[in-house]
Scaffold this active site. Structure first.
Site, PDB file in Angstrom:
ATOM      1  N   HIS A 112       0.847  -1.187   0.000  1.00 22.34           N
ATOM      2  CA  HIS A 112       0.000   0.000   0.000  1.00 22.34           C
ATOM      3  C   HIS A 112       0.886   1.242   0.000  1.00 22.34           C
ATOM      4  O   HIS A 112       1.826   1.349   0.799  1.00 22.34           O
ATOM      5  CB  HIS A 112      -0.899   0.016   1.250  1.00 22.34           C
ATOM      6  CG  HIS A 112      -1.616   1.307   1.461  1.00 22.34           C
ATOM      7  ND1 HIS A 112      -1.448   2.097   2.583  1.00 22.34           N
ATOM      8  CD2 HIS A 112      -2.506   1.965   0.673  1.00 22.34           C
ATOM      9  CE1 HIS A 112      -2.205   3.177   2.488  1.00 22.34           C
ATOM     10  NE2 HIS A 112      -2.853   3.112   1.334  1.00 22.34           N
ATOM     11  N   SER A 113       0.612   2.169  -0.923  1.00 20.50           N
ATOM     12  CA  SER A 113       1.276   3.477  -0.935  1.00 20.50           C
ATOM     13  C   SER A 113       2.798   3.303  -0.942  1.00 20.50           C
ATOM     14  O   SER A 113       3.362   2.725  -1.858  1.00 20.50           O
ATOM     15  CB  SER A 113       0.787   4.280   0.273  1.00 20.50           C
ATOM     16  OG  SER A 113       1.131   5.634   0.179  1.00 20.50           O
ATOM     17  N   PHE A 114       3.489   3.795   0.079  1.00 24.47           N
ATOM     18  CA  PHE A 114       4.936   3.666   0.181  1.00 24.47           C
ATOM     19  C   PHE A 114       5.379   2.208   0.083  1.00 24.47           C
ATOM     20  O   PHE A 114       6.402   1.890  -0.548  1.00 24.47           O
ATOM     21  CB  PHE A 114       5.408   4.282   1.505  1.00 24.47           C
ATOM     22  CG  PHE A 114       6.825   3.986   1.879  1.00 24.47           C
ATOM     23  CD1 PHE A 114       7.871   4.546   1.178  1.00 24.47           C
ATOM     24  CD2 PHE A 114       7.112   3.140   2.941  1.00 24.47           C
ATOM     25  CE1 PHE A 114       9.194   4.269   1.529  1.00 24.47           C
ATOM     26  CE2 PHE A 114       8.415   2.859   3.295  1.00 24.47           C
ATOM     27  CZ  PHE A 114       9.458   3.428   2.583  1.00 24.47           C
ATOM     28  N   SER A 171      -1.021   2.868  -5.202  1.00 24.53           N
ATOM     29  CA  SER A 171       0.429   3.016  -5.171  1.00 24.53           C
ATOM     30  C   SER A 171       0.979   2.859  -6.572  1.00 24.53           C
ATOM     31  O   SER A 171       0.299   2.390  -7.484  1.00 24.53           O
ATOM     32  CB  SER A 171       1.030   1.948  -4.244  1.00 24.53           C
ATOM     33  OG  SER A 171       2.439   2.023  -4.214  1.00 24.53           O
TER      34      SER A 171
END
Length: 309
Positions: free
Chosen positions: A101-103, A127
């Protein structure tokens, strides 16, 4: 699917904490949380996924219940990529799937390009596999300087982390993460905070509190070259009300995302799936049922319906 175990994997600076769902005899899926989050990010999603996999959610160094890096040792994006390799080595995985997720997706994407033979599936939750330098190039040196100065300032201050009441800490988290709902904020704090005599303090290392201490950016040319090394099947899930840039001031600029989607589609062809879903940046926590079906089909080798960006 009930939680199977909590483990601490030994590393030179301490340990990496992980949560494991399912039997370790099943095909592994390593789950990578977002910046400043922790492994609890996947608590509501994993029970909705196929039970014939082993899901391992790790806390990155300086996050959750994992050890902080040793004093004087800075955090860099490359460090987090190397932590993925350490976890794979500890479990003796030759090949596995990554869900970030994301980063966590950018860390997973970098790992999948550096160790392409080890990753069979890559799932990106709101992401991208890398962060482009489209809006950042003129600021790169400033970020790197700030990284050093911030670490030196924290080392010199020696101030203990500020304590809050449980409610104050929750409200502070929610004010900084407008896409999180109250229940999910509480879930993250279960692993991301601890009790002290004065109240509650965050577990995370204060050196990672600025994104430039953890993120890295690459050029379009390097993105194209890196994408060509991917051997994994890739599923990119984009939340319609999610983020489009690591800097909110650039969030209306969808050019970098379009470039990455077009590039991955062109290079990976049938190995790339792009799906848009209703929800915000934390859709996998707030409404996990929205993404669970798409992820399940992908893990099981079924082709999900693609939506065009």
């Amino acid at each position: 699917m009930s939680l199977f175990s909590e483990l601490k994997l030994s590393v030179p600076w301490g340990h990496i904490a992980v949560k494991v769902w399912g039997s370790q005899k099943n095909p592994p899926v390593l789950c990578l949380h977002g910046w400043l989050d922790n492994a609890n990010s996947f608590d509501r999603l994993i029970p909705l996924l196929p039970q014939d996999f082993c899901y391992v959610a790790m806390d990155f160094g300086g996050h959750g219940l994992s050890s902080h890096y040793s004093p004087g040792l800075p955090y860099h994006h490359q460090n987090f990529v190397s932590e993925v390799r350490r976890v794979a080595t500890a479990f003796k995985w030759n090949q596995f799937s990554l869900m970030g997720h994301s980063f966590g997706g950018s860390v997973g994407g970098m790992f999948a390009c550096m160790f392409p033979e080890m990753v069979d599936k890559l799932i990106l939750l709101d992401s991208t596999p890398f962060l482009l330098d489209c809006n950042e190039m003129e600021n790169i040196l400033t970020y790197r300087r700030r990284h050093i100065e911030h670490m030196l300032q924290l080392e010199a201050s020696q101030k203990p982390p500020r304590a809050y009441t449980s409610e104050e800490l929750l409200q502070r988290l929610l004010s900084q993460n407008s896409h999180l709902n109250k229940d999910c904020g509480e879930l993250l704090l279960q692993r991301g905070a601890k009790k002290v005599a004065e109240g509650m303090v965050l577990n995370r290392d204060r050196r990672i509190s600025w994104p430039e201490n953890s993120f890295d950016f690459m050029s379009k040319e390097l993105f194209v070259q890196s994408a060509r090394s991917l051997q994994a099947n890739v599923l990119m899930i984009k939340a319609l009300q999610g983020f489009y840039d690591v800097r909110r001031v650039h969030d209306e600029d969808r050019g970098p995302l379009l470039f990455m989607v077009d590039t991955l589609r062109s290079i990976l062809k049938q190995r790339y799936q792009f799906v848009e879903v209703p929800g915000n940046h934390y859709v996998h926590m707030n409404t996990p049922q929205v993404v669970a079906g798409v992820i399940s089909s992908f893990l099981q080798g079924l082709l999900p319906l693609s939506s065009q960006l």
